[in-house]
Design a protein around this motif. Structure first.
Motif, PDB file in Angstrom:
ATOM      1  N   PRO A 189       0.819  -1.213   0.000  1.00  0.00           N
ATOM      2  CA  PRO A 189       0.000   0.000   0.000  1.00  0.00           C
ATOM      3  C   PRO A 189       0.852   1.262   0.000  1.00  0.00           C
ATOM      4  N   GLY A 190       0.537   2.165  -0.899  1.00  0.00           N
ATOM      5  CA  GLY A 190       1.193   3.450  -0.930  1.00  0.00           C
ATOM      6  C   GLY A 190       2.493   3.504  -1.694  1.00  0.00           C
ATOM      7  N   SER A 191       2.903   2.399  -2.320  1.00  0.00           N
ATOM      8  CA  SER A 191       4.168   2.434  -3.052  1.00  0.00           C
ATOM      9  C   SER A 191       3.967   1.886  -4.452  1.00  0.00           C
ATOM     10  N   GLY A 192       4.391   2.653  -5.431  1.00  0.00           N
ATOM     11  CA  GLY A 192       4.300   2.186  -6.806  1.00  0.00           C
ATOM     12  C   GLY A 192       2.870   2.149  -7.308  1.00  0.00           C
ATOM     13  N   ALA A 193       2.651   1.406  -8.386  1.00  0.00           N
ATOM     14  CA  ALA A 193       1.333   1.301  -9.013  1.00  0.00           C
ATOM     15  C   ALA A 193       0.511   0.231  -8.312  1.00  0.00           C
ATOM     16  N   ALA A 194      -0.665   0.609  -7.856  1.00  0.00           N
ATOM     17  CA  ALA A 194      -1.539  -0.345  -7.184  1.00  0.00           C
ATOM     18  C   ALA A 194      -2.235  -1.230  -8.210  1.00  0.00           C
ATOM     19  N   PRO A 195      -2.521  -2.477  -7.858  1.00  0.00           N
ATOM     20  CA  PRO A 195      -3.270  -3.330  -8.784  1.00  0.00           C
ATOM     21  C   PRO A 195      -4.700  -2.837  -8.943  1.00  0.00           C
ATOM     22  N   CYS A 196      -5.259  -3.073 -10.110  1.00  0.00           N
ATOM     23  CA  CYS A 196      -6.649  -2.720 -10.391  1.00  0.00           C
ATOM     24  C   CYS A 196      -7.476  -3.993 -10.481  1.00  0.00           C
ATOM     25  N   PRO A 197      -8.797  -3.913 -10.298  1.00  0.00           N
ATOM     26  CA  PRO A 197      -9.632  -5.105 -10.385  1.00  0.00           C
ATOM     27  C   PRO A 197      -9.504  -5.780 -11.743  1.00  0.00           C
ATOM     28  N   PRO A 198      -9.254  -7.094 -11.784  1.00  0.00           N
ATOM     29  CA  PRO A 198      -9.244  -7.799 -13.070  1.00  0.00           C
ATOM     30  C   PRO A 198     -10.640  -7.891 -13.652  1.00  0.00           C
ATOM     31  N   ALA A 199     -10.730  -8.305 -14.899  1.00  0.00           N
ATOM     32  CA  ALA A 199     -11.998  -8.294 -15.628  1.00  0.00           C
ATOM     33  C   ALA A 199     -13.088  -9.102 -14.925  1.00  0.00           C
ATOM     34  N   GLN A 200     -12.703 -10.163 -14.220  1.00  0.00           N
ATOM     35  CA  GLN A 200     -13.711 -10.998 -13.566  1.00  0.00           C
ATOM     36  C   GLN A 200     -14.528 -10.248 -12.525  1.00  0.00           C
ATOM     37  N   PHE A 201     -13.996  -9.141 -12.008  1.00  0.00           N
ATOM     38  CA  PHE A 201     -14.708  -8.377 -10.982  1.00  0.00           C
ATOM     39  C   PHE A 201     -15.625  -7.305 -11.566  1.00  0.00           C
TER      40      PHE A 201
ATOM     41  N   SER B  16      -3.034   2.993  13.880  1.00  0.00           N
ATOM     42  CA  SER B  16      -2.566   3.436  12.570  1.00  0.00           C
ATOM     43  C   SER B  16      -3.600   3.046  11.535  1.00  0.00           C
ATOM     44  N   LEU B  17      -3.417   3.537  10.323  1.00  0.00           N
ATOM     45  CA  LEU B  17      -4.264   3.153   9.198  1.00  0.00           C
ATOM     46  C   LEU B  17      -3.502   2.223   8.259  1.00  0.00           C
ATOM     47  N   GLY B  18      -2.591   1.464   8.816  1.00  0.00           N
ATOM     48  CA  GLY B  18      -1.787   0.560   8.012  1.00  0.00           C
ATOM     49  C   GLY B  18      -2.514  -0.680   7.536  1.00  0.00           C
ATOM     50  N   GLN B  19      -3.635  -1.005   8.167  1.00  0.00           N
ATOM     51  CA  GLN B  19      -4.406  -2.176   7.776  1.00  0.00           C
ATOM     52  C   GLN B  19      -5.490  -1.779   6.759  1.00  0.00           C
ATOM     53  N   ASN B  20      -5.972  -2.765   6.026  1.00  0.00           N
ATOM     54  CA  ASN B  20      -7.034  -2.547   5.051  1.00  0.00           C
ATOM     55  C   ASN B  20      -8.364  -2.448   5.801  1.00  0.00           C
ATOM     56  N   LEU B  21      -8.920  -1.241   5.897  1.00  0.00           N
ATOM     57  CA  LEU B  21     -10.161  -1.050   6.661  1.00  0.00           C
ATOM     58  C   LEU B  21     -11.336  -1.778   6.032  1.00  0.00           C
ATOM     59  N   PHE B  22     -11.349  -1.906   4.710  1.00  0.00           N
ATOM     60  CA  PHE B  22     -12.430  -2.648   4.062  1.00  0.00           C
ATOM     61  C   PHE B  22     -12.405  -4.113   4.497  1.00  0.00           C
ATOM     62  N   THR B  23     -11.223  -4.701   4.573  1.00  0.00           N
ATOM     63  CA  THR B  23     -11.093  -6.087   5.017  1.00  0.00           C
ATOM     64  C   THR B  23     -11.485  -6.234   6.477  1.00  0.00           C
ATOM     65  N   LEU B  24     -11.038  -5.295   7.320  1.00  0.00           N
ATOM     66  CA  LEU B  24     -11.397  -5.356   8.743  1.00  0.00           C
ATOM     67  C   LEU B  24     -12.909  -5.302   8.925  1.00  0.00           C
ATOM     68  N   LEU B  25     -13.565  -4.422   8.186  1.00  0.00           N
ATOM     69  CA  LEU B  25     -15.015  -4.304   8.285  1.00  0.00           C
ATOM     70  C   LEU B  25     -15.701  -5.571   7.810  1.00  0.00           C
ATOM     71  N   TYR B  26     -15.259  -6.088   6.690  1.00  0.00           N
ATOM     72  CA  TYR B  26     -15.888  -7.275   6.114  1.00  0.00           C
ATOM     73  C   TYR B  26     -15.744  -8.479   7.048  1.00  0.00           C
ATOM     74  N   ARG B  27     -14.549  -8.716   7.547  1.00  0.00           N
ATOM     75  CA  ARG B  27     -14.284  -9.916   8.346  1.00  0.00           C
ATOM     76  C   ARG B  27     -14.885  -9.851   9.747  1.00  0.00           C
ATOM     77  N   ASN B  28     -14.843  -8.659  10.353  1.00  0.00           N
ATOM     78  CA  ASN B  28     -15.177  -8.555  11.768  1.00  0.00           C
ATOM     79  C   ASN B  28     -16.579  -8.052  12.062  1.00  0.00           C
ATOM     80  N   VAL B  29     -17.248  -7.480  11.061  1.00  0.00           N
ATOM     81  CA  VAL B  29     -18.605  -6.965  11.259  1.00  0.00           C
ATOM     82  C   VAL B  29     -19.576  -7.581  10.270  1.00  0.00           C
ATOM     83  N   VAL B  30     -19.294  -7.451   8.996  1.00  0.00           N
ATOM     84  CA  VAL B  30     -20.252  -7.840   7.961  1.00  0.00           C
ATOM     85  C   VAL B  30     -20.503  -9.343   7.960  1.00  0.00           C
TER      86      VAL B  30
END
Length: 306
Positions: free
Chosen positions: A57-69, A242-256
């Motif tokens: 996260p935060g370095s270089g080019a981030a991956p984008c969603p592949p076509a399947q998504f 910190s905000l070093g973790q993926n908040l979307f993943t934390l929300l999905y796994r621990n709440v949703v």
């Protein structure tokens, strides 16, 4: 651009044809996105194609969603005003009329910063340079996704590239049903002093989770006041160092997932803890949805735009 929109339920056009179970199958066992189910969408052999090389996260080019998504995350040919703004800033593609050329306040390989509406010194948007519709996109829960929350904080903080000029800062995302535009965008805006005080009181009372695994517990559901006359709304409160973790993943796994909720209906707000000396080094992370008593699916009750 705020996300004021009719709060009535809109058709879940993508979820009907392409369920979360099918999305999990596409993820082929990627952590945080459910288990693969061959009954709906067969999993292709080998790893999913990725148009960009993974990067921290935060370095270089981030991956984008592949076509399947694309059934859940959007296609590059989609006609969305905010996506047109991103394409102008990153590729020079002029938006179709009656849309005007946006002010590209900051452009990187991974994201663009734009003015919000109304245009003030404490109302900005951070949106990916990738085509990602919003919080419902399961690609956001995978490893290697750009840390847009930390990006927003690094821009919005005092001394950042596009600082939010307000005593207290809030960063938020609306649910699919509450937002106005279908390109992922984080609001970088102000937060009332009363909200900051309330969060610090709740922290002192032990009324917020200190570990993501505790986030969904009823004991960490708290009432926070919105604008004058709007009343209280209920949020699930978590404190992070910190905000070093993926908040979307934390929300999905621990709440949703534990509560059987829908990721598309969630709102998520980050409020940095501030004291008289400045940023205190921790973050309050709030989540809500309409499954809670007095819950909400919009961050607009807490953020100050105008």
């Amino acid at each position: 651009m705020t996300d004021q929109k009719n709060q009535n339920e809109v058709p879940r056009r993508k979820f009907v044809a392409f369920s979360a179970v099918g999305a999990a199958a596409l993820l082929a066992g990627v952590p945080g996105s459910g288990s693969a189910t061959a009954a709906t969408d067969p999993v292709p052999p080998g790893p999913l194609p990725d148009p960009c090389a993974p990067a921290p996260p935060g370095s270089g080019a981030a991956p984008c969603p592949p076509a399947q998504f694309q059934p859940l995350c959007g296609r590059p040919t989609d006609d969305d005003p905010l996506w047109h703004d991103v394409q102008y800033c990153t590729q020079g593609i002029v938006p179709p009329p009656p849309q005007h050329k946006p002010d590209c306040l900051k452009v990187t390989t991974n994201y663009v910063v734009l003015h919000g509406r109304p245009e003030t010194l404490h109302n900005y948007l951070l949106t990916p340079s990738c085509r990602i519709t919003g919080i419902e996109c399961p690609f956001l829960e995978t490893s290697g996704v750009e840390n847009y929350w930390n990006d927003a904080w690094e821009n919005a903080r005092s001394g950042g590239s596009v600082p939010v000029q307000y005593p207290n800062i809030g960063i938020g995302i609306n649910s699919q049903t509450a937002r106005r535009f279908d390109q992922l965008h984080l609001h970088m805006a102000g937060v009332r002093a009363s909200t900051q005080r309330r969060l610090q009181e709740l922290e002192m009372m032990g009324r917020m989770a200190t570990q993501p695994s505790q986030w969904g517990a009823p004991a960490n559901q708290v009432a926070i006041s919105g604008p004058p006359g709007a009343g209280d709304r209920t949020y699930r409160a978590l404190r992070l160092n910190s905000l070093g973790q993926n908040l979307f993943t934390l929300l999905y796994r621990n709440v949703v997932v534990p509560a059987g909720l829908d990721m598309a209906r969630q709102t998520l707000i980050v409020v940095p803890k501030m004291t008289a000396a400045g940023f205190a080094g921790t973050f309050y992370v709030l989540n809500s949805d309409t499954s809670l008593h007095d819950g909400t699916s919009t961050c607009d009750y807490l953020l100050v735009y105008g």
